[in-house]
Design a protein around this motif. Sequence first.
Motif, PDB file in Angstrom:
ATOM      1  N   VAL A 114      71.619  68.054  54.515  1.00 14.91           N
ATOM      2  CA  VAL A 114      70.941  66.779  54.679  1.00 14.91           C
ATOM      3  C   VAL A 114      69.734  66.964  55.606  1.00 14.91           C
ATOM      4  O   VAL A 114      69.772  67.800  56.515  1.00 14.91           O
ATOM      5  N   VAL A 115      68.656  66.213  55.343  1.00 14.55           N
ATOM      6  CA  VAL A 115      67.462  66.242  56.215  1.00 14.55           C
ATOM      7  C   VAL A 115      67.073  64.800  56.514  1.00 14.55           C
ATOM      8  O   VAL A 115      66.912  63.996  55.583  1.00 14.55           O
ATOM      9  N   SER A 116      66.924  64.458  57.800  1.00 16.50           N
ATOM     10  CA  SER A 116      66.486  63.091  58.150  1.00 16.50           C
ATOM     11  C   SER A 116      65.005  63.079  58.521  1.00 16.50           C
ATOM     12  O   SER A 116      64.404  64.127  58.761  1.00 16.50           O
ATOM     13  N   GLY A 117      64.434  61.854  58.555  1.00 19.10           N
ATOM     14  CA  GLY A 117      62.982  61.735  58.781  1.00 19.10           C
ATOM     15  C   GLY A 117      62.253  62.471  57.682  1.00 19.10           C
ATOM     16  O   GLY A 117      61.227  63.116  57.905  1.00 19.10           O
ATOM     17  N   ALA A 118      62.809  62.371  56.452  1.00 20.65           N
ATOM     18  CA  ALA A 118      62.431  63.307  55.386  1.00 20.65           C
ATOM     19  C   ALA A 118      60.992  63.185  54.926  1.00 20.65           C
ATOM     20  O   ALA A 118      60.421  64.152  54.423  1.00 20.65           O
ATOM     21  N   THR A 119      60.372  62.022  55.084  1.00 15.16           N
ATOM     22  CA  THR A 119      58.970  61.928  54.647  1.00 15.16           C
ATOM     23  C   THR A 119      58.002  62.356  55.750  1.00 15.16           C
ATOM     24  O   THR A 119      56.794  62.406  55.526  1.00 15.16           O
ATOM     25  N   GLY A 120      58.508  62.668  56.940  1.00 14.33           N
ATOM     26  CA  GLY A 120      57.637  63.120  58.032  1.00 14.33           C
ATOM     27  C   GLY A 120      57.198  64.560  57.813  1.00 14.33           C
ATOM     28  O   GLY A 120      57.650  65.235  56.877  1.00 14.33           O
ATOM     29  N   GLY A 121      56.311  65.044  58.677  1.00 17.37           N
ATOM     30  CA  GLY A 121      55.795  66.411  58.538  1.00 17.37           C
ATOM     31  C   GLY A 121      56.913  67.436  58.601  1.00 17.37           C
ATOM     32  O   GLY A 121      57.061  68.284  57.704  1.00 17.37           O
ATOM     33  N   ALA A 177      67.962  63.943  51.069  1.00 22.22           N
ATOM     34  CA  ALA A 177      66.934  63.480  52.005  1.00 22.22           C
ATOM     35  C   ALA A 177      67.324  62.099  52.518  1.00 22.22           C
ATOM     36  O   ALA A 177      67.653  61.211  51.734  1.00 22.22           O
ATOM     37  N   LEU A 178      67.315  61.947  53.845  1.00 22.92           N
ATOM     38  CA  LEU A 178      67.513  60.619  54.442  1.00 22.92           C
ATOM     39  C   LEU A 178      66.141  60.050  54.738  1.00 22.92           C
ATOM     40  O   LEU A 178      65.368  60.645  55.496  1.00 22.92           O
ATOM     41  N   SER A 179      65.831  58.910  54.142  1.00 22.77           N
ATOM     42  CA  SER A 179      64.530  58.283  54.398  1.00 22.77           C
ATOM     43  C   SER A 179      64.677  56.772  54.403  1.00 22.77           C
ATOM     44  O   SER A 179      65.367  56.204  53.569  1.00 22.77           O
ATOM     45  N   ALA A 213      64.199  67.427  46.859  1.00 24.98           N
ATOM     46  CA  ALA A 213      65.428  66.689  47.186  1.00 24.98           C
ATOM     47  C   ALA A 213      66.165  66.306  45.907  1.00 24.98           C
ATOM     48  O   ALA A 213      65.541  65.910  44.923  1.00 24.98           O
ATOM     49  N   VAL A 214      67.503  66.445  45.932  1.00 23.46           N
ATOM     50  CA  VAL A 214      68.283  66.068  44.749  1.00 23.46           C
ATOM     51  C   VAL A 214      68.829  64.650  44.875  1.00 23.46           C
ATOM     52  O   VAL A 214      69.236  64.036  43.896  1.00 23.46           O
ATOM     53  N   GLU A 215      68.858  64.110  46.084  1.00 23.79           N
ATOM     54  CA  GLU A 215      69.363  62.751  46.300  1.00 23.79           C
ATOM     55  C   GLU A 215      68.624  62.161  47.493  1.00 23.79           C
ATOM     56  O   GLU A 215      68.338  62.875  48.463  1.00 23.79           O
ATOM     57  N   ILE A 216      68.300  60.880  47.434  1.00 26.76           N
ATOM     58  CA  ILE A 216      67.611  60.222  48.561  1.00 26.76           C
ATOM     59  C   ILE A 216      68.474  59.039  48.997  1.00 26.76           C
ATOM     60  O   ILE A 216      68.865  58.206  48.171  1.00 26.76           O
ATOM     61  N   ILE A 217      68.787  58.979  50.289  1.00 25.68           N
ATOM     62  CA  ILE A 217      69.646  57.925  50.840  1.00 25.68           C
ATOM     63  C   ILE A 217      68.933  57.293  52.030  1.00 25.68           C
ATOM     64  O   ILE A 217      68.266  58.002  52.800  1.00 25.68           O
TER      65      ILE A 217
END
Length: 327
Positions: free
Chosen positions: A151-158, A176-178, A192-196
């Motif tokens: 999992v990756v948070s702040g996913a749309t950030g740099g 991706a956590l966004s 990303a395969v899933e966005i939450i």
Amino acid sequence: MRAYRIEQNGKVGRGDIIDMSVDDLDAGDVLIRTQFSGINYKDALAGLGGASIIRRYPCNAGIECVGNIEASNDNRFSPGAEVIVHGRGIGVSHDGGLAEYVRVPADWVLPLPEQLSAWEAATLGVAGYSAALAVDRLETLGLAPGRLPVVVSGATGGVGAFAVAMLARRGFAVIALSSKPDAAEYLSRHGAVEIISPADLENKPLSKARWCGGIDAAGGPVLAKILAGTDRNGVVASIGNAAGVELATTVLPFILRGVTLTGINADSDMATRTRIWDRLSTDLKPEGLAEWASTIGLGEVPAVMRRMLAGETTGRTIVDFSEAASK
Ligand SMILES: NC(=O)c1ccc[n+]([C@@H]2O[C@H](COP(=O)([O-])OP(=O)(O)OC[C@H]3O[C@@H](n4cnc5c(N)ncnc54)[C@H](OP(=O)(O)O)[C@@H]3O)[C@@H](O)[C@H]2O)c1
């Protein structure tokens, strides 16, 4: 030379584009003629007085730069060589990268890896370096593609977007956590395969294990939820605090699931920088790097900083110091 220089303005700073003499730059063994510098959120905070970032006024902003050696008193660097500098206090306590010239101690300077162009290195910048350092740490601590995603948070950030792309490139399925409802296409494009949305995650000491670990750029309640959903023997790297600096969690993820929480600080030693930039130029280099950044001239820096603090920018913004760009 032209520079985006920050003067003291009460308790914070206020930046402007000025003309100054190269002789007035902070001391160092090497003088670098800047080609490109990425703008970071921290630079925008410093330049627009959003936080007390600058430790020594006046100071040229910019925590990173890519350029050519103009003059050197150190035999490791010859004029013309392409180099990278980031961190080590540039743009905070030593004149930084948002300037036509930067003078620094030679020990702060890295040769540009052969497989990267100067523009690609600037596009990656501190955000790409930090994401790569976190991916490298997860792998060193034993995380590998397998049964559960990462999992990756702040996913749309740099940092987040580079982390998504690099983990996908290494074969991980990435969640991706966004918080941005319209980010799905952007994040899928980067792998990303899933966005939450973090708001949809349970707020419990332990929840169903959904990932084997991940990279957290958000901090605060988002990191607590990531820890709660991490599988047995998972590894989570804490890198940012976009959602807060406090961490209200319990010991349960650690003592019942053996989860490891590891911290990432991008101001690493030079041996680590050399190794990570080597990976950035090879197995961690994101696909289609050309699409990750937009390029501006120095004159557009104040406007971009305002949009950055208003949350209106996506991807990286690179200042081009070539003569053509400054016209
Ligand atoms: N440890 C280090 O050495 C190091 C190095 C570089 C950066 N950092 C830190 O890493 C973090 C990310 O840096 P960046 O350059 O990627 O910043 P950025 O481009 O501004 O991105 C931050 C992202 O975090 C998310 N976010 C923002 N506010 C939030 C909130 N209130 N709650 C939840 N999520 C929120 C947003 O993503 P979504 O809208 O997609 O959720 C945003 O795009 C920052 O805290 C930065 O200071 C640390």
